[in-house]
Design an enzyme around this catalytic site. Structure first.
Site, short mmCIF file in Angstrom:
data_model
loop_
_atom_site.label_atom_id
_atom_site.label_comp_id
_atom_site.label_asym_id
_atom_site.label_seq_id
_atom_site.Cartn_x
_atom_site.Cartn_y
_atom_site.Cartn_z
CG ASP A 123 -10.81 -42.43 -15.14
OD1 ASP A 123 -11.49 -41.71 -14.41
OD2 ASP A 123 -9.76 -42.98 -14.79
CB SER A 124 -12.85 -37.72 -14.56
OG SER A 124 -11.82 -37.99 -13.61
N GLY A 167 -8.66 -37.43 -14.11
CA GLY A 167 -8.03 -36.88 -12.92
C GLY A 167 -6.83 -37.68 -12.45
CG PHE A 168 -5.14 -42.26 -11.73
CD1 PHE A 168 -4.74 -42.45 -10.42
CD2 PHE A 168 -4.46 -42.94 -12.73
CE1 PHE A 168 -3.68 -43.29 -10.10
CE2 PHE A 168 -3.40 -43.79 -12.43
CZ PHE A 168 -3.02 -43.96 -11.11
CG ASP A 191 -11.86 -38.66 -8.26
OD1 ASP A 191 -11.30 -38.34 -9.33
OD2 ASP A 191 -11.72 -39.78 -7.75
CD GLN A 245 -10.81 -41.13 -4.36
OE1 GLN A 245 -10.05 -41.76 -3.63
NE2 GLN A 245 -10.75 -41.20 -5.69
N GLY A 264 -9.51 -44.86 -5.61
CA GLY A 264 -8.42 -44.71 -4.65
C GLY A 264 -7.94 -45.99 -4.00
CB CYS A 290 -9.76 -67.55 -26.28
SG CYS A 290 -8.01 -68.02 -26.22
#
Length: 372
Positions: free
Chosen positions: A90-91, A93-94, A144, A193, A220, A310
């Site tokens: 992920d960039s 930004g969040f 973003d 977005q 978003g 599992c």
């Protein structure tokens, strides 16, 4: 990146994505390994008990600690973590937006203060790609402009216009680097977005999808809106996304969210829910969520989920898991996380099988029947 659609059933898609490090069969859920590790697990646990083909790392956190240059020096993410398959990053930004008390957004990027020591940093579209080049991830998300909902129409309009400008800058920078022989095995996704506004989502999707990206994400959402609003927004948005590229819904969600959005044409998902909920005592099963700390499990000899394959469900009783959680024993966090992630990835596998067989509607009906 190679991408192909293997089969569709309505809008639901079974696809194959090939990166330099793995073959990814969709629908796919990506376990979240924020700082280069899925919490409570290591690469051996992942490969032995869960077998994900891709996990997620976070640019913001890895940039702050240990530093992207350190990761690069140690063999990038694959060499550093010893997880050999694909990474999506992920960039950041969040996280810059959500973890900092003092964020300033301008036309060039985002200024934020580190949640670790208060130091000031500036993320630009080019800088977040440079960080991800150092990390060596297979799929890179671009910067973003995020909007907290609810927001004014003016703020959402500014957000999508700025996101498009940053996307143009990002793709030009990345393709330019590739022409020089750099980052040839790294792919790049843009993030649509627009809140829950149909006109803004259409505008954002059309502008971004006209650019030369390897895939596209819907961002978003899952930020407080009603589930039905999220589902309607996804269904509206996917029609403007190219069929021949991956579709990624960021930060979603519950098992129900996964089923509903696969039905609406989404291929890729990530969320902290299975790992975070495991640590808090909530385990996911074919018949719904279980609060393992409940007193009714103290002498329950049965497996957590008799339908689950599992190693936790094959080996341990509900009573033992209840005991470990109540003691806050570290072993519980590992076992709970293994189970929840196995459940999520197996759910995706079952959906893929249903799409390939043309029985997704029947699968969805049975999925909900078990939970009533």
């Amino acid at each position: 990146m190679d991408f192909q659609i293997d089969k569709t059933d309505g809008k639901a898609r079974a696809c194959t994505i090939k990166t330099a490090h793995s073959t990814i069969l969709t629908p796919v859920f990506m376990p979240v390994g924020t700082v280069g590790a899925v919490k409570a697990l290591d690469a051996t646990d992942l490969e032995t008990f869960i077998e994900p083909s891709i996990i997620l790392g976070n640019t913001y956190h890895l940039y702050l600690r240990p530093g992207d240059n350190v990761v690069k020096k140690m063999g990038k993410l694959h060499g550093f973590t010893k997880y050999p398959k694909s990474f999506l990053t992920d960039s950041g930004g969040f996280q810059a937006f959500s973890l900092s008390d003092n964020v300033k957004i301008d036309e060039g990027g985002i200024t934020f203060k580190s949640h670790l020591d208060g130091s000031s940093h500036y993320f630009t579209p080019k800088k977040v790609l440079d960080i991800q080049y150092n990390l060596g991830s297979d799929i890179m998300m671009i910067l973003d402009d995020l909007v907290a909902l609810p927001a004014t129409q003016e703020r959402i309009k500014d957000s999508i216009e700025r996101t498009t400008r940053w996307a143009e800058e990002s793709i030009n920078y990345h393709r330019g680097n590739q022409k020089e022989g750099k980052a040839l095995e790294q792919n790049i996704f843009a993030i649509i977005q627009g809140g829950t506004d149909k006109a803004f989502r259409k505008k954002s999707a059309k502008e971004l999808c006209a650019l030369d990206y390897d895939g596209f994400a819907i961002g978003g959402l899952s930020v407080g809106e009603l589930n039905e609003e999220m589902y309607n927004t996804v269904e509206w948005t996917t029609q403007f996304m190219p069929e021949d590229k991956p579709r990624y819904l960021m930060g979603v969600g519950t098992p129900e969210d996964l089923v509903e959005n696969v039905e609406r044409g989404v291929d890729m998902f990530d969320c902290v829910m299975p790992t975070r909920n495991a640590r808090n005592g909530t385990l996911f099963t074919s018949y719904g969520k279980v609060n393992i700390r409940a007193a009714r499990f103290r002498e329950d000899e049965k497996a957590l989920d008799p339908e689950c394959g599992c190693m936790v469900c094959k080996t341990y009783s509900r009573a033992y898991l209840c005991h470990l959680y109540r003691c806050r024993e570290i072993t519980y966090f590992r076992l709970g996380t293994i189970h929840n992630l196995y459940y999520y990835l197996n759910l995706m596998k079952e959906m893929r099988e249903a799409i390939l067989a043309g029985t997704f509607k029947e699968f969805k009906k049975e999925f909900y029947r078990k939970r009533t």
